[in-house]
Design a protein around this motif. Structure first.
Motif, PDB file in Angstrom:
ATOM      1  N   UNK A  74       0.796  -1.230   0.000  1.00 45.52           N
ATOM      2  CA  UNK A  74       0.000   0.000   0.000  1.00 45.52           C
ATOM      3  C   UNK A  74       0.826   1.277   0.000  1.00 45.52           C
ATOM      4  N   UNK A  75       2.144   1.144  -0.150  1.00 43.49           N
ATOM      5  CA  UNK A  75       3.045   2.311  -0.157  1.00 43.49           C
ATOM      6  C   UNK A  75       3.013   3.057   1.170  1.00 43.49           C
ATOM      7  N   UNK A  76       2.532   2.400   2.220  1.00 46.10           N
ATOM      8  CA  UNK A  76       2.474   3.025   3.535  1.00 46.10           C
ATOM      9  C   UNK A  76       3.737   2.801   4.333  1.00 46.10           C
ATOM     10  N   UNK A  77       3.612   2.890   5.636  1.00 44.93           N
ATOM     11  CA  UNK A  77       4.741   2.750   6.553  1.00 44.93           C
ATOM     12  C   UNK A  77       5.429   1.394   6.340  1.00 44.93           C
ATOM     13  N   UNK A  78       6.743   1.413   6.167  1.00 38.89           N
ATOM     14  CA  UNK A  78       7.499   0.176   5.938  1.00 38.89           C
ATOM     15  C   UNK A  78       8.475  -0.111   7.073  1.00 38.89           C
ATOM     16  N   UNK A  79       8.284   0.501   8.231  1.00 40.81           N
ATOM     17  CA  UNK A  79       9.199   0.256   9.347  1.00 40.81           C
ATOM     18  C   UNK A  79       9.215  -1.214   9.756  1.00 40.81           C
ATOM     19  N   UNK A  80       8.086  -1.906   9.584  1.00 42.60           N
ATOM     20  CA  UNK A  80       8.038  -3.317   9.956  1.00 42.60           C
ATOM     21  C   UNK A  80       8.907  -4.185   9.051  1.00 42.60           C
ATOM     22  N   UNK A  81       9.279  -3.658   7.872  1.00 37.19           N
ATOM     23  CA  UNK A  81      10.120  -4.418   6.943  1.00 37.19           C
ATOM     24  C   UNK A  81      11.609  -4.146   7.134  1.00 37.19           C
ATOM     25  N   UNK A  82      11.948  -3.211   8.010  1.00 34.73           N
ATOM     26  CA  UNK A  82      13.364  -2.890   8.217  1.00 34.73           C
ATOM     27  C   UNK A  82      14.202  -4.086   8.674  1.00 34.73           C
ATOM     28  N   UNK A  83      13.641  -5.018   9.462  1.00 33.52           N
ATOM     29  CA  UNK A  83      14.446  -6.196   9.825  1.00 33.52           C
ATOM     30  C   UNK A  83      14.966  -6.977   8.618  1.00 33.52           C
ATOM     31  N   UNK A  84      14.337  -6.815   7.449  1.00 33.63           N
ATOM     32  CA  UNK A  84      14.818  -7.508   6.254  1.00 33.63           C
ATOM     33  C   UNK A  84      16.276  -7.168   5.973  1.00 33.63           C
ATOM     34  N   UNK A  85      16.665  -5.918   6.248  1.00 37.80           N
ATOM     35  CA  UNK A  85      18.047  -5.521   6.017  1.00 37.80           C
ATOM     36  C   UNK A  85      19.015  -6.366   6.812  1.00 37.80           C
ATOM     37  N   UNK A  86      18.693  -6.606   8.090  1.00 35.82           N
ATOM     38  CA  UNK A  86      19.546  -7.431   8.943  1.00 35.82           C
ATOM     39  C   UNK A  86      19.489  -8.897   8.523  1.00 35.82           C
ATOM     40  N   UNK A  87      18.303  -9.385   8.200  1.00 36.56           N
ATOM     41  CA  UNK A  87      18.139 -10.792   7.855  1.00 36.56           C
ATOM     42  C   UNK A  87      18.836 -11.141   6.542  1.00 36.56           C
ATOM     43  N   UNK A  88      18.722 -10.253   5.560  1.00 36.31           N
ATOM     44  CA  UNK A  88      19.318 -10.515   4.243  1.00 36.31           C
ATOM     45  C   UNK A  88      20.803 -10.231   4.242  1.00 36.31           C
ATOM     46  N   UNK A  89      21.232  -9.204   4.996  1.00 35.73           N
ATOM     47  CA  UNK A  89      22.641  -8.844   5.047  1.00 35.73           C
ATOM     48  C   UNK A  89      23.169  -8.450   3.685  1.00 35.73           C
ATOM     49  N   UNK A  90      24.303  -9.015   3.306  1.00 35.94           N
ATOM     50  CA  UNK A  90      24.929  -8.672   2.030  1.00 35.94           C
ATOM     51  C   UNK A  90      24.553  -9.629   0.905  1.00 35.94           C
ATOM     52  N   UNK A  91      23.626 -10.555   1.176  1.00 30.11           N
ATOM     53  CA  UNK A  91      23.223 -11.538   0.152  1.00 30.11           C
ATOM     54  C   UNK A  91      22.591 -10.837  -1.040  1.00 30.11           C
ATOM     55  N   UNK A  92      22.897 -11.329  -2.230  1.00 28.35           N
ATOM     56  CA  UNK A  92      22.420 -10.695  -3.457  1.00 28.35           C
ATOM     57  C   UNK A  92      21.298 -11.470  -4.140  1.00 28.35           C
ATOM     58  N   UNK A 116      13.251  -0.457  -3.746  1.00 35.52           N
ATOM     59  CA  UNK A 116      13.335   0.964  -3.393  1.00 35.52           C
ATOM     60  C   UNK A 116      14.455   1.239  -2.400  1.00 35.52           C
ATOM     61  N   UNK A 117      14.625   0.339  -1.424  1.00 37.93           N
ATOM     62  CA  UNK A 117      15.525   0.626  -0.306  1.00 37.93           C
ATOM     63  C   UNK A 117      16.851  -0.132  -0.334  1.00 37.93           C
ATOM     64  N   UNK A 118      16.910  -1.246  -1.039  1.00 38.24           N
ATOM     65  CA  UNK A 118      18.103  -2.079  -0.970  1.00 38.24           C
ATOM     66  C   UNK A 118      18.763  -2.340  -2.322  1.00 38.24           C
ATOM     67  N   UNK A 119      18.276  -1.687  -3.362  1.00 38.89           N
ATOM     68  CA  UNK A 119      18.929  -1.774  -4.657  1.00 38.89           C
ATOM     69  C   UNK A 119      18.749  -3.081  -5.404  1.00 38.89           C
ATOM     70  N   UNK A 120      17.705  -3.846  -5.102  1.00 38.18           N
ATOM     71  CA  UNK A 120      17.450  -5.081  -5.848  1.00 38.18           C
ATOM     72  C   UNK A 120      16.835  -4.705  -7.196  1.00 38.18           C
ATOM     73  N   UNK A 121      17.528  -5.073  -8.267  1.00 37.94           N
ATOM     74  CA  UNK A 121      17.159  -4.585  -9.596  1.00 37.94           C
ATOM     75  C   UNK A 121      16.801  -5.683 -10.598  1.00 37.94           C
ATOM     76  N   UNK A 122      16.786  -6.944 -10.154  1.00 31.70           N
ATOM     77  CA  UNK A 122      16.435  -8.050 -11.053  1.00 31.70           C
ATOM     78  C   UNK A 122      15.364  -8.908 -10.380  1.00 31.70           C
ATOM     79  N   UNK A 123      14.313  -9.198 -11.134  1.00 30.19           N
ATOM     80  CA  UNK A 123      13.226 -10.049 -10.658  1.00 30.19           C
ATOM     81  C   UNK A 123      13.194 -11.285 -11.548  1.00 30.19           C
ATOM     82  N   UNK A 124      13.116 -12.472 -10.938  1.00 27.64           N
ATOM     83  CA  UNK A 124      13.128 -13.706 -11.719  1.00 27.64           C
ATOM     84  C   UNK A 124      12.073 -14.663 -11.181  1.00 27.64           C
TER      85      UNK A 124
END
Length: 589
Positions: free
Chosen positions: A217-235, A262-270
């Motif tokens: 919904x393009x709303x608040x995404x604070x709940x998704x911030x843990x994704x940064x820690x969980x994914x880390x540097x994985x591409x 938008x936030x982590x630079x993921x540019x390929x969808x497969x």
């Protein structure tokens, strides 16, 4: 081999998808363990049209239950059957005796008995006995019957069970197995875990991240911030789905994709969709070329022809303006038409090559037609294979000596690979290996990119030689998996009612989802990776074998749960309490 024997081989091969693929704690030889979702014996497939099935607590040889089969219809050629599988490592190369107690009442126009089958490479039958020559007929009190067989050391699959091709009523009970004369001692299985203690619940919450919504919904995404820690540097981030038709899961995946782009630079969808046809959809998401609904339909399967996927595609189109920021690709290989068209369009001005491509397509059409008559199995006779291989070699060479740019040559050669993969497709493990190879090709063409994979849980999982297993071995920590699951609800699928909504089997005691629902959060991310690393005593239950939901594109199957180690299969799990059906685009309604 008569008609019943042939039907049994085909029928049980199809049924085994319900029970094979997970480690059994017990063989449940006395039918004492009940499947909560079916009220039938756990770890057995029980089926056959025109029959009723019951765990009978009244008429039994020993213990609490026997398995009762009764003819209820008069459909010719049908039979009742229960089917299990034996571990190869225990039985291959050994002498096996399989005993069981059988009671019959009014059995006519057939018989009741046991059956045992040993398969080798490519499904070749190495041993088979269904008691056709000595099955029980008429009225018989409890009678012990048996099958003896030397199991070939080259066995690849061993199935066994009970069979009732006839009319009347039959009871089976008290099965026994002997290996080289020694009785097999079945494992006594503990009662399923049905609740979490306060300390276990607190530990589970420690590894959980509540989510605000599944709506993109393009709303608040604070709940998704843990994704940064969980994914880390994985591409490479793989997002699964427990069914191919859960609206909430599709929406959550869309929301996560948007966040990562938008936030982590993921540019390929497969996506788990045919490779050339998926790339066509990128023409729309990048340049606005074509009708997105028709392009989605061009990826063949109804699973993607939904409002949820269309909304994601439309977001990608907006996100790619004024410049491209995400690319739409796919990695599947179940169809050849798109690949043939790519090569044909490249050489449309060259009559010699065009004629060769036309001939190849004609041959492929014959192969596909034969496969449709052969339960989808690709079988090519020697002469046709030689001719097809000659055409493929010609096309490979034509691409290599052409004046196309390096990237164009690579794309055309990859489309030829798709055709070769299709021709060799005769099992799902091959498909997963090919999908992994195709994704790796995409990654190699885009070495600096970050990828989101969209596929079923079964494909992204890091075990069982699935696509994710291959990718995890190649990419190591660069590959991260998010499985999905839900507690109850419904989903879109294909079944006896056609393509429509089906009620899901509600999670029952002993299943992972039944326990996760006790967290009392409508949706959350569960950090399986950290839980596995910490090995806290109050989380041990999560790290062992558990039944969890494994559905797909089929609906109405009473067996939606099977056993596995969720902490081995995925790094993270996204739990959503209730699923509702995905919304099909108008052409599929």
């Amino acid at each position: 081999m008569n008609g019943i024997s042939k039907i049994l081989i085909v029928f049980t091969s199809l049924c085994l998808s319900s029970i094979v693929g997970f480690a059994q704690k017990s063989q449940n030889l006395s039918f004492e363990l009940k499947n909560y979702s079916t009220s039938l014996p756990k770890y057995w497939f029980v089926g056959g049209k025109g029959f009723s099935y019951l765990l009978d607590s009244i008429e039994k040889h020993a213990g609490k239950y026997s398995l009762k089969m009764e003819k209820t219809g008069d459909l010719n050629g049908d039979f009742g059957v229960y089917t299990g599988t034996l571990p190869i490592e225990t039985y291959a190369g050994k002498s096996v005796e399989y005993r069981g107690w059988v009671k019959t009442k009014g059995v006519k126009n057939g018989y009741a008995g046991l059956w045992l089958r040993v398969d080798g490479d490519n499904g070749a039958t190495l041993g088979f006995d269904n008691m056709e020559d000595r099955g029980l007929k008429g009225d018989n009190n409890w009678t012990q019957v048996s099958i003896k067989m030397d199991v070939n050391k080259d066995a690849k699959n061993i199935n066994f069970g009970g069979l009732f091709p006839g009319e009347g009523t039959v009871w089976f009970d008290d099965l026994e197995l002997y290996i080289d004369g020694e009785k097999f001692v079945d494992i006594v299985e503990a009662a399923p875990k049905t609740s979490l203690s306060p300390s276990e619940l607190a530990a589970l919450k420690k590894y959980s991240y509540p989510l605000r919504t599944y709506e993109p919904d393009s709303g608040d995404t604070k709940d998704l911030k843990p994704l940064g820690k969980l994914i880390g540097s994985s591409k490479v981030v793989a997002l699964g789905e427990v069914t191919h038709g859960s609206s909430e899961i599709f929406k959550m995946k869309n929301r996560i994709i948007q966040y990562l782009a938008v936030n982590k630079g993921f540019d390929m969808f497969s996506m788990e969709a045919n490779m050339p046809e998926s790339y066509k959809l990128n023409d729309y998401t990048v340049r606005g070329e074509g009708d997105p609904k028709k392009l989605i339909a061009g990826m063949y399967f109804w699973t993607w022809q939904t409002d949820e996927v269309l909304n994601m595609v439309e977001w990608m189109r907006r996100f790619n303006q004024p410049k491209q920021r995400i690319t739409f690709t796919g990695f599947d290989m179940q169809f050849y038409a798109g690949a043939v068209n790519e090569i044909l369009n490249a050489f449309k001005e060259n009559k010699e090559i065009k004629d060769k491509i036309d001939s190849l397509k004609n041959q492929l059409d014959v192969v596909r037609s034969n496969a449709q008559k052969n339960s989808g199995m690709i079988v090519v006779d020697a002469s046709a294979k030689k001719e097809i291989n000659g055409m493929i070699s010609f096309l490979k060479n034509s691409v290599e000596i052409s004046s196309f740019k390096t990237a164009e040559k690579a794309w055309l050669q990859q489309n030829i690979v798709i055709i070769e993969q299709y021709l060799a497709m005769n099992n799902y493990s091959w498909r997963d290996e090919c999908m992994a190879d195709n994704f790796m090709w995409i990654k190699e063409q885009n070495p600096q990119s970050k990828f989101v994979i969209w596929a079923h849980n079964a494909h992204i999982m890091e075990t069982n030689q699935m696509q994710g297993d291959h990718l995890a071995q190649k990419l190591k920590d660069d590959y991260v998996t998010f499985g999905f699951s839900f507690y109850d609800g419904s989903y879109t699928a294909v079944g006896k009612k056609g393509l429509t909504s089906y009620d899901a089997v509600k999670a029952y005691p002993g299943t992972l989802e039944y326990l996760l629902e006790q967290v009392q959060e409508p949706m959350f991310i569960l950090d399986l990776k950290k839980a596995k690393s910490d090995k806290h005593k109050d989380i041990e239950w999560l790290l062992g074998k558990l039944e969890y939901r494994r559905t797909g594109a089929g609906g109405g199957n009473p067996i939606e749960f099977s056993e596995g180690k969720i902490s081995e299969d995925f790094d993270y799990l996204i739990f959503i309490k209730t699923s509702s059906p995905s919304t099909l685009l108008p052409a599929n309604r």
